[in-house]
Design an enzyme around this catalytic site. Structure first.
Site, PDB file in Angstrom:
ATOM      1  N   ASP A  35     -80.749  22.200  15.970  1.00  0.00           N
ATOM      2  CA  ASP A  35     -79.430  22.565  15.439  1.00  0.00           C
ATOM      3  C   ASP A  35     -79.391  22.594  13.912  1.00  0.00           C
ATOM      4  O   ASP A  35     -78.403  23.045  13.329  1.00  0.00           O
ATOM      5  CB  ASP A  35     -78.369  21.551  15.902  1.00  0.00           C
ATOM      6  CG  ASP A  35     -77.912  21.810  17.326  1.00  0.00           C
ATOM      7  OD1 ASP A  35     -78.305  22.848  17.903  1.00  0.00           O
ATOM      8  OD2 ASP A  35     -77.159  20.966  17.859  1.00  0.00           O
ATOM      9  N   SER A  88     -77.516  16.671  12.538  1.00  0.00           N
ATOM     10  CA  SER A  88     -78.229  17.874  12.102  1.00  0.00           C
ATOM     11  C   SER A  88     -77.642  18.399  10.795  1.00  0.00           C
ATOM     12  O   SER A  88     -78.372  18.828   9.897  1.00  0.00           O
ATOM     13  CB  SER A  88     -78.113  18.969  13.170  1.00  0.00           C
ATOM     14  OG  SER A  88     -78.637  18.504  14.391  1.00  0.00           O
ATOM     15  N   VAL A 141     -70.383  10.499  16.601  1.00  0.00           N
ATOM     16  CA  VAL A 141     -71.815  10.481  16.906  1.00  0.00           C
ATOM     17  C   VAL A 141     -72.030  10.768  18.395  1.00  0.00           C
ATOM     18  O   VAL A 141     -71.214  10.369  19.234  1.00  0.00           O
ATOM     19  CB  VAL A 141     -72.381   9.080  16.538  1.00  0.00           C
ATOM     20  CG1 VAL A 141     -73.851   8.973  16.886  1.00  0.00           C
ATOM     21  CG2 VAL A 141     -72.184   8.826  15.045  1.00  0.00           C
ATOM     22  N   LEU A 170     -71.409  17.613  18.334  1.00  0.00           N
ATOM     23  CA  LEU A 170     -70.781  18.274  17.184  1.00  0.00           C
ATOM     24  C   LEU A 170     -71.762  18.488  16.031  1.00  0.00           C
ATOM     25  O   LEU A 170     -71.388  18.964  14.957  1.00  0.00           O
ATOM     26  CB  LEU A 170     -69.575  17.443  16.698  1.00  0.00           C
ATOM     27  CG  LEU A 170     -68.442  17.306  17.719  1.00  0.00           C
ATOM     28  CD1 LEU A 170     -67.411  16.276  17.253  1.00  0.00           C
ATOM     29  CD2 LEU A 170     -67.752  18.660  17.932  1.00  0.00           C
ATOM     30  N   LYS A 217     -69.948  21.283  14.040  1.00  0.00           N
ATOM     31  CA  LYS A 217     -69.922  22.591  14.720  1.00  0.00           C
ATOM     32  C   LYS A 217     -69.440  22.405  16.144  1.00  0.00           C
ATOM     33  O   LYS A 217     -69.492  21.291  16.705  1.00  0.00           O
ATOM     34  CB  LYS A 217     -71.310  23.238  14.723  1.00  0.00           C
ATOM     35  CG  LYS A 217     -72.434  22.426  15.416  1.00  0.00           C
ATOM     36  CD  LYS A 217     -72.561  22.594  16.915  1.00  0.00           C
ATOM     37  CE  LYS A 217     -73.680  21.762  17.521  1.00  0.00           C
ATOM     38  NZ  LYS A 217     -73.591  21.545  18.952  1.00  0.00           N
TER      39      LYS A 217
HETATM   40  O1  C5P Z   1     -83.959  19.421  18.448  1.00  0.00           O
HETATM   41  P1  C5P Z   1     -83.215  18.174  18.846  1.00  0.00           P
HETATM   42  O2  C5P Z   1     -83.973  16.924  18.478  1.00  0.00           O
HETATM   43  O3  C5P Z   1     -81.816  18.156  18.387  1.00  0.00           O
HETATM   44  O4  C5P Z   1     -83.154  18.207  20.440  1.00  0.00           O
HETATM   45  C1  C5P Z   1     -82.897  17.058  21.196  1.00  0.00           C
HETATM   46  C2  C5P Z   1     -83.436  17.251  22.610  1.00  0.00           C
HETATM   47  O5  C5P Z   1     -82.683  18.242  23.304  1.00  0.00           O
HETATM   48  C3  C5P Z   1     -84.864  17.734  22.666  1.00  0.00           C
HETATM   49  O6  C5P Z   1     -85.775  16.649  22.628  1.00  0.00           O
HETATM   50  C4  C5P Z   1     -84.919  18.456  24.003  1.00  0.00           C
HETATM   51  O7  C5P Z   1     -85.085  17.515  25.057  1.00  0.00           O
HETATM   52  C5  C5P Z   1     -83.513  19.033  24.140  1.00  0.00           C
HETATM   53  N1  C5P Z   1     -83.454  20.448  23.714  1.00  0.00           N
HETATM   54  C6  C5P Z   1     -84.014  21.429  24.532  1.00  0.00           C
HETATM   55  N2  C5P Z   1     -83.949  22.751  24.131  1.00  0.00           N
HETATM   56  C7  C5P Z   1     -83.361  23.111  22.960  1.00  0.00           C
HETATM   57  C8  C5P Z   1     -82.764  22.119  22.140  1.00  0.00           C
HETATM   58  C9  C5P Z   1     -82.835  20.800  22.552  1.00  0.00           C
HETATM   59  O8  C5P Z   1     -84.554  21.125  25.600  1.00  0.00           O
HETATM   60  N3  C5P Z   1     -83.330  24.382  22.615  1.00  0.00           N
END
Ligand code: C5P
Length: 303
Positions: A138, A105, A97, A101, A13
């Site tokens: 995501d 997820s 990676v 993108l 994405k």
């Molecule tokens: O959800 P994911 O593990 O992909 O998110 C990685 C990091 O990005 C989270 O640990 C957080 O620090 C940050 N994040 C955030 N707010 C979001 C999405 C991600 O602060 N809405």
């Protein structure tokens, strides 16, 4: 006889828009995001097995429970299975990676679909959404795909009208980005009131209908471009070469541009490859789908 396998295609994405609204008590941020699935795919081949095992075409990626694929399979098994289901999963990586993108997820969403099928589980759409949200902000988008809006952590998805197969040129620098670190740096700069929205909101509906790509916004660009000016140079290069709009995707490191036609994109591709010799420059386009089955040995396709 080897058990039959199924294959899911997992798209990448880009974020057409990313507004950071406020910090949340859980450490995440409330966002207003527009996602767009693109024609760049990982594939995940899955067959039943006695235990849960992952292999990957990219030997630099972990294949233990730190990989979202294993976490997704284990979550599904714990939530809806008997607890003793196993699977042999092979991930063929094409999506860069740590590029913003969404590859990991998308792989997690694909695992939920594929393992549900090989284990004979029948999660509802709500089950899938809930597990996807637990796996990462995501992940839910990839169950929907196409063009979609994400609220709350970016994980409450509403489908938007599809953008159509617009040409998109990706620029992937020779380094990746940690999403957590970028959000942390952005957060330190924000002077947002505890519960308020202090940033001007761009209505995605407005620019999607008018194709006004010039108003694309990503609030994470400020911190990222300050630290890695070369990303801004690539973004400016895309605009100079005729992109209708250009933006950092998610927390980076990929920068992309949207083009009116393939001819203009091909010229930009050639020029930017010559200037940014150690970058990967990848022509692609918007697609309507999310993660979906490619082939099932039992003849079943679709979602
Ligand atoms: O959800 P994911 O593990 O992909 O998110 C990685 C990091 O990005 C989270 O640990 C957080 O620090 C940050 N994040 C955030 N707010 C979001 C999405 C991600 O602060 N809405």
């Amino acid at each position: 006889m080897t058990a039959p396998s199924i294959t899911v295609r997992c798209p990448a994405k880009v974020n057409l828009s990313l507004r950071v609204l406020r910090r949340r008590p859980d450490g995440y941020h409330d966002l207003d995001v527009v996602f767009q699935a693109i024609d760049l795919w990982d594939t995940l081949e899955v067959r039943p097995d006695s235990e849960l095992r992952l292999t990957c075409s990219d030997s630099s990626l972990p294949t233990d429970e730190s990989n979202l694929v294993i976490r997704a399979a284990a979550l599904l098994r714990g939530r809806l299975g008997r607890g003793d289901e196993g699977a042999r999963l092979h991930l063929d990586k094409t999506i860069p990676v740590e590029g913003g993108l969404g590859g990991g997820s998308s792989n997690a969403a694909g695992t939920l679909l594929a393992c549900s099928r090989i284990w004979g589980l029948q999660p509802t759409d709500l089950d899938l959404q809930e597990m996807a949200r637990e796996l990462g902000a995501d992940v839910p988008f990839f169950l929907t795909g196409g063009t979609a809006k994400g609220a709350e952590r970016g994980d409450l998805i509403t489908k938007l009208d599809d953008l159509g197969p617009v040409p998109i040129l990706l620029g992937v620098p020779p380094f990746g980005m940690s999403t957590a670190e970028v959000f942390q740096a952005c957060s330190a700069r924000l002077t947002l009131p505890q519960n308020g929205v202090s940033l001007r909101l761009v209505s995605p509906h407005k620019w999607l209908t008018e194709n006004d790509f010039g108003s694309m916004v990503n609030d994470l660009e400020g911190v990222v471009f300050d630290q890695w000016p070369t990303l801004k140079q690539f973004r400016d290069g895309l605009i100079e070469e005729g992109a209708l709009g250009a933006l950092l995707s998610g927390s980076g490191s990929t920068v992309y541009g949207i083009f009116r036609d393939h001819h203009t994109m091909r010229n930009a591709d050639r020029e930017l490859r010559a200037r940014f010799t150690n970058w990967k420059v990848l022509p692609t386009r918007a697609v309507k789908t999310g993660t979906h089955f490619l082939v099932a040995d039992d003849g079943r396709g679709g979602r």
